[in-house]
Design an enzyme around this catalytic site. Structure first.
Site, short mmCIF file in Angstrom:
data_model
loop_
_atom_site.label_atom_id
_atom_site.label_comp_id
_atom_site.label_asym_id
_atom_site.label_seq_id
_atom_site.Cartn_x
_atom_site.Cartn_y
_atom_site.Cartn_z
N LYS A 80 0.81 -1.43 -0.15
CA LYS A 80 0.01 0.00 0.06
C LYS A 80 0.77 1.26 0.11
O LYS A 80 1.99 1.26 0.68
CB LYS A 80 -0.70 -0.10 1.24
CG LYS A 80 -1.86 1.04 1.11
CD LYS A 80 -2.77 0.76 2.51
CE LYS A 80 -3.99 1.81 2.63
NZ LYS A 80 -4.86 1.51 3.68
N SER A 155 -9.49 2.46 2.71
CA SER A 155 -8.37 2.84 1.94
C SER A 155 -7.40 2.10 1.11
O SER A 155 -6.68 2.56 0.44
CB SER A 155 -7.45 3.95 2.86
OG SER A 155 -6.79 3.02 3.96
N SER A 179 -10.31 -0.69 6.70
CA SER A 179 -9.50 -0.31 5.26
C SER A 179 -8.83 -1.70 4.80
O SER A 179 -8.25 -1.44 3.66
CB SER A 179 -8.47 0.86 5.57
OG SER A 179 -9.13 2.13 5.60
#
Length: 492
Positions: A80, A155, A179
């Site tokens: 990420k 996210s 997330s």
């Protein structure tokens, strides 16, 4: 080579390490798939192809000489875009960090590299990881690989989309309110939100050193893998687990549970809907079918008819801790104006609660309330190995435009619809997820089916704190009762 695109990471690793295929060949396959499919998905946003190929060639040399670092040696992965990566842009979706390149790796990235994994690149996020959709002003929007018109979640939306689309063999994301779990549910992959503190935060969201001389996010956040198999979750967790520095975890805390499967019969509790907070019929029906299948095969299952903890108090506690820690540098005037502006909202959306006044005494009070909620939930879990429940109220929804931004906080006035009925955006997306950030519990997201539009459905499999390996072993037994994982029908 195409048939290797969706093979689990650990199986590809085994092929590489037995020299049936090379790490370089698999890396080239991943890079080709990124070239073919990423323009449509926008899941991977920063890459260094030459560095990835060099690492793959070095892995092949080591393996040829008999040096095998572990199950992911030579396997291409992504992380990420909120984890520090030496020499590779790390922005956390924040325009102020556009072009920021760290000079060292985050702890989880370093551990994966030491285990021989090949870093392909970084996956897209929402601005400062503060939305359940993945869209930012640096890289743009990420699309769901099952349907371009739908969100991939957030996210860690780029993470889930990349893994589901076969662009990466696994990814590492973060989770402070769903997330990891919500994107996994929307994109039809596995994820693990470990026990809070089991995986170090060191190097997460770098570049903000000038904002405060302390780490402001002290609680609720967790870091874990997204994969296409439960075996890959287990392998990745074994590599990245173990506290470091200020992460706050106990050294080797998860090792308190056994990596080996238990011989005791599984005890499974399940909830398909919390009172007053609806879940779509398709998700409820998929969960019920799955539970019935478990029961028909002799597994003990019990429907939980009342919430296992004070739900409203948990949501308010989540909001107050987030507010106290992430807004601790705000002035009294800023906080006062924010409180007046959100007072009505927090009555409808408890997770929008603020800690007012923000004093040391009130902060200690909210942490004490959290400890009470943890004890209450752990007492409930003493009777079960796993609690099954929805991840979110809907499957992946059509891309929704925000009304405005207040700082980096998106505001949505348009509702989401659950079986035709309007529901608040934040309630519909996060309420079933952030409960377990408050309890600090480990949670595996597991895909179990599809809705009538062909969109994936995942469920949360919740375990006991610091019993991460026990939870993974239990979920492994449950996965055997599911249909085999399948790739998105929109990709070849």
């Amino acid at each position: 080579m195409h048939e290797l695109a969706y093979v689990p990471a650990t199986k590809v690793g085994a092929l590489i390490q037995t020299r049936k295929v090379s790490a370089e060949e698999v890396t080239k396959l991943a890079l080709q798939r990124i070239s073919d499919h990423n323009p449509r998905l926008n899941a991977i946003v920063a890459m260094d192809e030459e560095a990835a190929l060099h690492t793959a060639r070095e892995a092949d040399k080591e393996i040829k000489s008999g040096q095998i670092r572990g199950p992911l040696h030579g396997v291409p992965i992504t992380v990420k875009d909120s984890f520090s990566t030496m020499g590779l842009a790390t922005t956390s979706g924040c325009t102020a960090l556009k072009g920021y390149v760290p000079d060292k790796d985050a702890a989880v990235v370093s551990r994966l590299k030491q285990a021989g994994a090949v870093l392909l690149g970084k996956t897209n996020v929402s601005p400062l990881l503060m939305d359940i959709q993945t869209d930012n002003d640096i890289y743009g929007r990420t699309n769901n690989p099952w349907n371009d018109t739908r969100t991939a979640g957030g996210s860690s939306g780029g993470s889930a989309a990349s893994v589901a689309a076969g662009l990466s063999y696994l990814d590492i994301g973060s989770d402070i309110g769903g997330s990891l779990r919500i994107p996994a549910h929307y994109c039809g992959v596995f994820s693990l939100k470990p026990t809070e503190g089991a995986v170090p935060a060191t190097g997460h969201m770098p570049g903000f050193e000038g904002m405060a001389d302390y780490a402001s996010s002290r609680h609720l956040a967790c870091y874990g893998p997204l994969t296409r198999s439960i075996e890959d979750v287990q392998a990745a967790f074994a590599i990245i687990a173990g506290s470091q520095g200020y992460a706050g975890g106990l050294p080797n805390g998860p090792q308190a549970s056994s990596p080996s499967p238990s011989t005791s019969p599984l005890r499974v509790g399940w909830i398909d809907e919390l009172p007053g907070y609806p879940v779509s019929r398709s998700i409820q029906e998929a969960l019920r079918r799955f539970v019935q299948k478990l029961a028909s095969q002799g597994i003990f299952v019990k429907q939980i008819t009342s919430p296992p903890l004070d739900i409203r108090a948990a949501w308010e506690t989540w909001g107050k801790i987030i507010d106290a820690e992430q807004n601790s540098t705000s002035s009294i005037i800023q906080r006062g104006l924010s409180y007046l502006a959100t007072r009505k909202v927090s009555q409808q959306v408890p997770t929008a609660s603020m800690l007012v006044p923000l004093t040391f005494k009130n902060y200690m009070r909210v942490l004490t309330k959290r400890e009470q909620l943890i004890r209450s939930f752990e007492q409930f879990m003493a009777g079960y190995d796993v609690l099954l429940c929805p991840v979110s109220s809907t499957t992946a929804f059509p891309h929704l435009q925000k009304t405005k931004m207040v700082g980096y906080q998106p505001i949505y006035k348009e509702p989401l619809y659950i079986d035709g009925k309007p529901q608040n955006y934040w309630i519909a997306t996060t309420y079933y997820a952030n409960l377990f950030n408050v309890t600090g519990s480990p949670v595996v997201t597991m895909p179990i089916g599809f809705d009538t539009d062909g969109l994936p459905i995942g469920i949360q499999c919740v375990g006991k704190r610091w019993r991460d390996y026990d939870l993974l072993n239990s979920v492994s037994a449950l996965v055997e009762r599911c249909e085999k994982w399948q790739p998105p029908c929109t990709l070849t």
